[in-house]
Design a protein around this motif. Structure first.
Motif, short mmCIF file in Angstrom:
data_model
loop_
_atom_site.label_atom_id
_atom_site.label_comp_id
_atom_site.label_asym_id
_atom_site.label_seq_id
_atom_site.Cartn_x
_atom_site.Cartn_y
_atom_site.Cartn_z
N TRP A 172 -34.93 16.41 -19.76
CA TRP A 172 -35.34 16.89 -21.08
C TRP A 172 -36.05 18.23 -20.89
N LEU A 178 -37.29 11.14 -29.20
CA LEU A 178 -36.08 11.94 -29.18
C LEU A 178 -34.98 11.19 -28.46
N THR A 211 -33.01 19.87 -30.63
CA THR A 211 -33.60 19.26 -31.81
C THR A 211 -35.02 19.78 -31.92
N THR A 268 -28.32 15.65 -28.90
CA THR A 268 -29.76 15.46 -28.98
C THR A 268 -30.17 15.29 -30.44
N SER A 269 -31.08 14.37 -30.70
CA SER A 269 -31.53 14.15 -32.07
C SER A 269 -32.95 13.59 -32.05
N GLY A 270 -33.54 13.49 -33.24
CA GLY A 270 -34.84 12.84 -33.38
C GLY A 270 -35.99 13.75 -33.66
N GLY A 271 -35.77 15.05 -33.63
CA GLY A 271 -36.87 15.97 -33.95
C GLY A 271 -37.25 15.90 -35.41
N TYR A 278 -33.81 8.37 -23.85
CA TYR A 278 -34.83 8.71 -24.83
C TYR A 278 -35.97 9.50 -24.19
N TYR A 299 -36.14 21.01 -28.41
CA TYR A 299 -35.98 20.10 -27.27
C TYR A 299 -34.49 19.87 -27.00
#
Length: 126
Positions: free
Chosen positions: A36, A20, A120, A6-9, A80, A94
């Motif tokens: 999610w 995300l 994240t 998980t990434s994007g935070g 996403y 998240y």
């Protein structure tokens, strides 16, 4: 071995948008249900969105309907979570998780998911 990352935070302000990402490794995520989830300090984990195998069905928590969108990029083997109109109550860790397919259906119940990524963090700047 099945793995999701998980990434994007990040640091955000109210009203902003954020995407995300959930990257799958070792398997074709298109064949799985994906959920999610989020957890804020002192609160229970909340399932905010899910998408079925084949993307024919999605489901959202009432608290995020109209602002969150879950979708797949099958070429990239990713799922996403697009978050729009961020609110302070969206601040949380998240997580994405995957579960074997169950027809054309998905669930936001955490106990149905058995492969989890690390979280994240979405944090609001003061």
């Amino acid at each position: 071995q099945l793995q999701v990352v998980t990434s994007g935070g990040g640091l955000v302000q109210p009203g902003e948008s954020l995407r995300l990402s959930c990257s799958a490794f070792g398997f074709n995520v298109e064949e799985y249900r994906v959920g999610w989830f989020r957890q804020a300090p002192g609160k229970e984990r909340e399932g905010v969105a899910c998408i079925s195998k084949g993307s024919s069905y999605t489901n959202y928590a009432d608290s995020v309907k109209g602002r969150f969108a879950i979708f797949r990029n099958n070429v990239m083997n990713m799922v996403y979570l697009q978050i729009s109109s961020l609110k302070p109550e969206d601040a949380a860790e998240y997580y994405c998780a995957v579960a074997p397919p169950q027809g054309t259906y998905c669930s936001r119940r955490a106990e149905e998911y058995d492969v989890w990524g690390r979280g994240t963090q979405v944090t609001f700047s003061s």
